[in-house]
Design an enzyme around this catalytic site. Structure first.
Site, PDB file in Angstrom:
ATOM      1  N   ARG A   1      -7.873  64.169  42.757  1.00 33.20           N
ATOM      2  CA  ARG A   1      -6.498  64.642  42.908  1.00 33.20           C
ATOM      3  C   ARG A   1      -5.999  64.333  44.321  1.00 33.20           C
ATOM      4  NH1 ARG A   1      -6.188  69.462  43.350  1.00 33.20           N
ATOM      5  NH2 ARG A   1      -8.397  69.971  43.212  1.00 33.20           N
TER       6      ARG A   1
ATOM      7  N   LYS B   1      -4.033  69.178  35.508  1.00 31.38           N
ATOM      8  CA  LYS B   1      -3.806  70.183  36.540  1.00 31.38           C
ATOM      9  C   LYS B   1      -2.311  70.454  36.756  1.00 31.38           C
ATOM     10  CE  LYS B   1      -7.667  72.023  38.087  1.00 31.38           C
ATOM     11  NZ  LYS B   1      -8.820  71.503  37.373  1.00 31.38           N
TER      12      LYS B   1
ATOM     13  N   HIS C   1      -8.481  79.831  37.338  1.00 22.60           N
ATOM     14  CA  HIS C   1      -9.265  78.595  37.413  1.00 22.60           C
ATOM     15  C   HIS C   1     -10.720  78.987  37.172  1.00 22.60           C
ATOM     16  CE1 HIS C   1     -10.819  74.950  39.872  1.00 22.60           C
ATOM     17  NE2 HIS C   1     -10.580  74.591  38.637  1.00 22.60           N
TER      18      HIS C   1
ATOM     19  N   SER D   1     -14.100  73.273  42.626  1.00 21.50           N
ATOM     20  CA  SER D   1     -14.667  72.071  42.038  1.00 21.50           C
ATOM     21  C   SER D   1     -16.128  71.886  42.452  1.00 21.50           C
ATOM     22  CB  SER D   1     -13.845  70.866  42.477  1.00 21.50           C
ATOM     23  OG  SER D   1     -14.289  69.720  41.822  1.00 21.50           O
TER      24      SER D   1
ATOM     25  N   LYS E   1     -18.664  75.591  37.086  1.00 25.62           N
ATOM     26  CA  LYS E   1     -17.924  76.184  35.967  1.00 25.62           C
ATOM     27  C   LYS E   1     -18.289  75.516  34.647  1.00 25.62           C
ATOM     28  CE  LYS E   1     -13.820  75.409  37.644  1.00 25.62           C
ATOM     29  NZ  LYS E   1     -14.265  74.802  38.905  1.00 25.62           N
ATOM     30  N   THR E   2     -18.197  74.189  34.628  1.00 22.41           N
ATOM     31  CA  THR E   2     -18.460  73.472  33.388  1.00 22.41           C
ATOM     32  C   THR E   2     -19.948  73.525  33.043  1.00 22.41           C
ATOM     33  OG1 THR E   2     -16.562  72.029  33.760  1.00 22.41           O
ATOM     34  CG2 THR E   2     -18.247  71.225  32.237  1.00 22.41           C
TER      35      THR E   2
ATOM     36  N   ASP F   1     -12.323  75.382  32.185  1.00 18.74           N
ATOM     37  CA  ASP F   1     -11.564  75.203  33.431  1.00 18.74           C
ATOM     38  C   ASP F   1     -10.319  76.067  33.644  1.00 18.74           C
ATOM     39  OD1 ASP F   1     -11.615  73.664  35.866  1.00 18.74           O
ATOM     40  OD2 ASP F   1      -9.828  72.621  35.171  1.00 18.74           O
TER      41      ASP F   1
ATOM     42  N   ARG G   1     -16.314  61.438  35.710  1.00 20.41           N
ATOM     43  CA  ARG G   1     -15.964  62.475  34.727  1.00 20.41           C
ATOM     44  C   ARG G   1     -16.069  61.992  33.295  1.00 20.41           C
ATOM     45  NH1 ARG G   1     -14.202  67.775  36.711  1.00 20.41           N
ATOM     46  NH2 ARG G   1     -13.790  67.419  38.909  1.00 20.41           N
TER      47      ARG G   1
HETATM   48  P1  ATP Z   1     -14.326  71.156  38.391  1.00 16.40           P
HETATM   49  O1  ATP Z   1     -13.387  72.271  38.737  1.00 16.40           O
HETATM   50  O2  ATP Z   1     -14.116  69.973  39.309  1.00 16.40           O
HETATM   51  O3  ATP Z   1     -14.331  70.790  36.954  1.00 16.40           O
HETATM   52  P2  ATP Z   1     -16.857  72.611  38.020  1.00 16.40           P
HETATM   53  O4  ATP Z   1     -16.892  73.940  38.691  1.00 16.40           O
HETATM   54  O5  ATP Z   1     -16.660  72.586  36.558  1.00 16.40           O
HETATM   55  O6  ATP Z   1     -15.831  71.649  38.813  1.00 16.40           O
HETATM   56  P3  ATP Z   1     -19.305  71.301  37.411  1.00 16.40           P
HETATM   57  O7  ATP Z   1     -18.717  70.163  36.653  1.00 16.40           O
HETATM   58  O8  ATP Z   1     -20.003  72.347  36.625  1.00 16.40           O
HETATM   59  O9  ATP Z   1     -18.238  71.917  38.390  1.00 16.40           O
HETATM   60  O10 ATP Z   1     -20.260  70.671  38.508  1.00 16.40           O
HETATM   61  C1  ATP Z   1     -21.419  71.263  39.040  1.00 16.40           C
HETATM   62  C2  ATP Z   1     -22.283  70.107  39.529  1.00 16.40           C
HETATM   63  O11 ATP Z   1     -23.359  70.585  40.308  1.00 16.40           O
HETATM   64  C3  ATP Z   1     -22.869  69.362  38.356  1.00 16.40           C
HETATM   65  O12 ATP Z   1     -22.895  67.990  38.682  1.00 16.40           O
HETATM   66  C4  ATP Z   1     -24.294  69.948  38.250  1.00 16.40           C
HETATM   67  O13 ATP Z   1     -25.205  69.053  37.692  1.00 16.40           O
HETATM   68  C5  ATP Z   1     -24.601  70.207  39.728  1.00 16.40           C
HETATM   69  N1  ATP Z   1     -25.560  71.292  40.018  1.00 16.40           N
HETATM   70  C6  ATP Z   1     -26.660  71.175  40.775  1.00 16.40           C
HETATM   71  N2  ATP Z   1     -27.311  72.346  40.888  1.00 16.40           N
HETATM   72  C7  ATP Z   1     -26.593  73.250  40.201  1.00 16.40           C
HETATM   73  C8  ATP Z   1     -26.780  74.661  39.936  1.00 16.40           C
HETATM   74  N3  ATP Z   1     -27.805  75.358  40.433  1.00 16.40           N
HETATM   75  N4  ATP Z   1     -25.859  75.272  39.156  1.00 16.40           N
HETATM   76  C9  ATP Z   1     -24.804  74.585  38.675  1.00 16.40           C
HETATM   77  N5  ATP Z   1     -24.580  73.264  38.890  1.00 16.40           N
HETATM   78  C10 ATP Z   1     -25.471  72.595  39.646  1.00 16.40           C
HETATM   79 MN    MN Z   2     -15.237  71.650  35.345  1.00 16.57          MN
END
Ligand code: ATP
Ligand code: MN
Length: 530
Positions: free
Chosen positions: A57, A198, A217, A235, A239-240, A254, A319
């Site tokens: 973004r 977004k 979020h 980010s 979360k995901t 999200d 992604r």
């Molecule tokens: P966005 O808002 O950009 O979608 P998000 O909060 O959904 O971000 P995730 O897509 O879940 O973020 O990314 C977490 C990243 O961190 C992943 O690539 C995951 O493999 C990595 N990771 C490494 N260690 C951990 C952990 N202990 N818990 C969660 N994720 C981890």
């Molecule tokens: Mn996510």
């Protein structure tokens, strides 16, 4: 003001376009993306695309039209302002730029709750962006009906149109401009698809509080007993990743609203990070990357067309975009009840915060307003200093109102629901970035499970001297030492210095809220740096 006629705007684009194909389903969009040279197939049949200069973004290019509705409500410290006349010129020029192009129109739904719904139409000259947003939003007739009361919104997506700062009031050639009064968005000069989803979120976040809905979020899932859990976080904090749990059907990964009877998804799909993705740690997401209809964005393919998820040569922010329906277990109707558990995720690269802590409602609001995570400074050798990020409500770039408006809504909903709040650090342990390592996903999942299944209720806990929250002494299946970060560091004195430094960053960040925010971090935090 008279209701704006979105169909007239959409028709004016159609008049200029060479053709408009409306509501093509995924296979038709994939076929047109391939035929038009927009992307290529991976070995598994997903659609692979790249986005050129913008692989994330562009928050500084985002503007809100400053008019009678927004003037006194938007938190302008956090959002760029665009004059209505400049927006009018931008919109007219963007519409004209569709001249002769094949345009893809998608009529979709944002908001699984019919009382808080948007009828979102996206107009784009790019088949893959049409597929992206069709994957991400709610497709009509898939378990959620479009309410006649839904608010209309139109996204004018012109990724190759270049804005002119002098004429359009933009910062450069890239602009994401939101007219909150009419719910029109213009996206120009960037191919990064996340801007589309977004911008829908930003419209929702502006309007939702008026109806008493807290826009969030966060990801959300629901347990076997119907217990809903929310996972807030910036980010990359998880979360995901963490909301994908075979035992807990996913509501969404999200963007959600918390309304009168609980939580509802704004979307109908997921946008998962794929960097270092493995089938072992994230099986559901891995499987989703291998199907026809999924969009892989900026993922490098090897000579055989197989995704190389470890290759970050285009960006770290690779992604996969896919509809929720491809997941093995999703919550029916994109909704869940009033949350029982609220988790704040942070990736603390300082290695200071414990991997799990229990928050009082006051502390929950404090951490929500703070919105802390840390970014690692980059991949250059020798750079070991993490960068603290404080982003209010864990999503400042898309929360247009003053954070305390969202904070007060959260506080009320936490009190009413009695939901338990937890802080989970998915970041570094055994030292900060460069010394320690990131906590493994399996350990985080065990801590989370303990928080969700109630086994930590009544557990023995210590009170953290600096932050005031309570930290369990023991969690089943997790090495006890892990729960006390200081004990994982080789140099305890170095930990203490780093902890004071982080506490000071929290304290200084919170000063921006003045005395208006009645959230208490915990008794000692305010004293930490004095
Ligand atoms: P966005 O808002 O950009 O979608 P998000 O909060 O959904 O971000 P995730 O897509 O879940 O973020 O990314 C977490 C990243 O961190 C992943 O690539 C995951 O493999 C990595 N990771 C490494 N260690 C951990 C952990 N202990 N818990 C969660 N994720 C981890
Ligand atoms: Mn996510």
């Amino acid at each position: 003001m008279a209701e704006f006629d979105h169909e007239t705007l959409r028709a004016s684009i159609g008049t200029r376009a060479g053709s408009v194909s409306r509501n093509d389903i995924a296979p038709a969009l994939v076929a047109q993306a391939i035929a038009g040279g927009e992307g290529k197939f991976t070995a598994d049949g997903a659609l692979s695309v790249t986005t050129g200069a913008f692989t994330g973004r562009s928050p500084k290019d985002k503007f809100i039209v400053r008019d009678a509705l927004t003037d006194r409500r938007v938190w302008w410290d956090n959002s760029g302002a665009m004059m209505p006349e400049a927006f009018e010129r931008l919109l007219a020029d963007a519409v004209a730029s569709y001249g002769g192009l094949s345009v893809f129109r998608q009529d979709l739904i944002a908001g699984a709750d019919p009382r808080h719904q948007y009828a979102v139409t996206v107009m784009t000259p790019s088949a893959w962006h049409a597929l992206f947003i069709r994957n991400l939003l709610i497709r009509p007739n898939e378990g959620v009906e479009l309410s006649p009361a839904a608010r209309a919104a139109t996204i004018v997506h012109v990724p190759r149109f270049k804005a002119d700062p002098a004429r359009h009031g933009s910062r450069g050639e890239t602009v994401i401009a939101l007219d909150m009064s009419r719910n029109i968005v213009v996206i120009a000069g960037t191919l990064y698809a996340g801007e589309i989803k977004k911008s829908v979120f930003s419209l929702f976040n502006f309007h939702a509080p008026e109806a008493g809905v807290l826009p969030m979020h966060c990801s959300a899932n629901v347990g076997a007993n119907g217990d809903t859990a929310l996972f807030f976080g910036l980010s990359g904090t998880g979360k995901t990743t963490l909301s994908n749990d075979p035992a807990r059907p996913l509501i969404g990964d999200d963007e959600h609203g918390w309304g009168e009877d609980g939580v509802f998804n704004l979307e109908g799909g997921c946008y998962a990070k794929t960097v270092k993705l493995s089938a072992e740690a994230e099986p559901e997401i891995f499987a989703a990357t291998r199907r026809f209809g999924t969009v892989l964005e900026n993922v490098v393919l090897d000579g055989n067309g197989k995704p190389s998820f470890d290759d970050v040569s285009l960006t770290e922010n690779t992604r996969a975009a896919y509809p929720l329906t491809v997941l093995p277990r999703v919550a029916e109707g994109g909704a869940g009840g009033v949350p029982k558990t609220v988790v704040f995720l942070t990736a603390d690269a300082f290695g200071v915060l414990p991997p799990i802590a229990r928050l009082t409602p006051e502390q929950a609001v404090y951490h929500f307003l703070s919105g802390y995570t840390a970014k690692v400074a980059g991949t250059e050798r020798g750079v070991t200093e993490p960068q603290a990020t404080f982003s209010a409500c864990f999503g400042a770039p898309f929360m247009p109102l003053h954070p305390t408006i969202y904070g007060e809504l959260l506080e009320g909903k936490l009190r009413e629901s009695g939901a338990a709040a937890w802080l989970i650090n998915t970041g570094w342990t055994g030292g900060g970035y460069g010394v320690g390592k990131r906590i493994d996903i399996a350990s985080t999942r065990r801590l989370l499970t303990a928080a969700l299944d109630g086994s930590l209720e009544g557990a023995a806990m210590r009170t953290d001297e600096l932050f005031g929250f309570r930290v369990p002494l023991q969690v089943p299946g997790v090495e006890a030492k892990l729960l006390t970060p200081r004990a994982t560091w080789a140099d305890a004195a170095a930990y203490d210095r780093q902890a004071l430094k982080l506490a000071d960053l929290f304290r200084r960040n919170f000063e921006k809220f003045g005395d208006g925010a009645d959230a208490e971090p915990g008794p000692k935090l305010a004293l930490a740096a004095e």
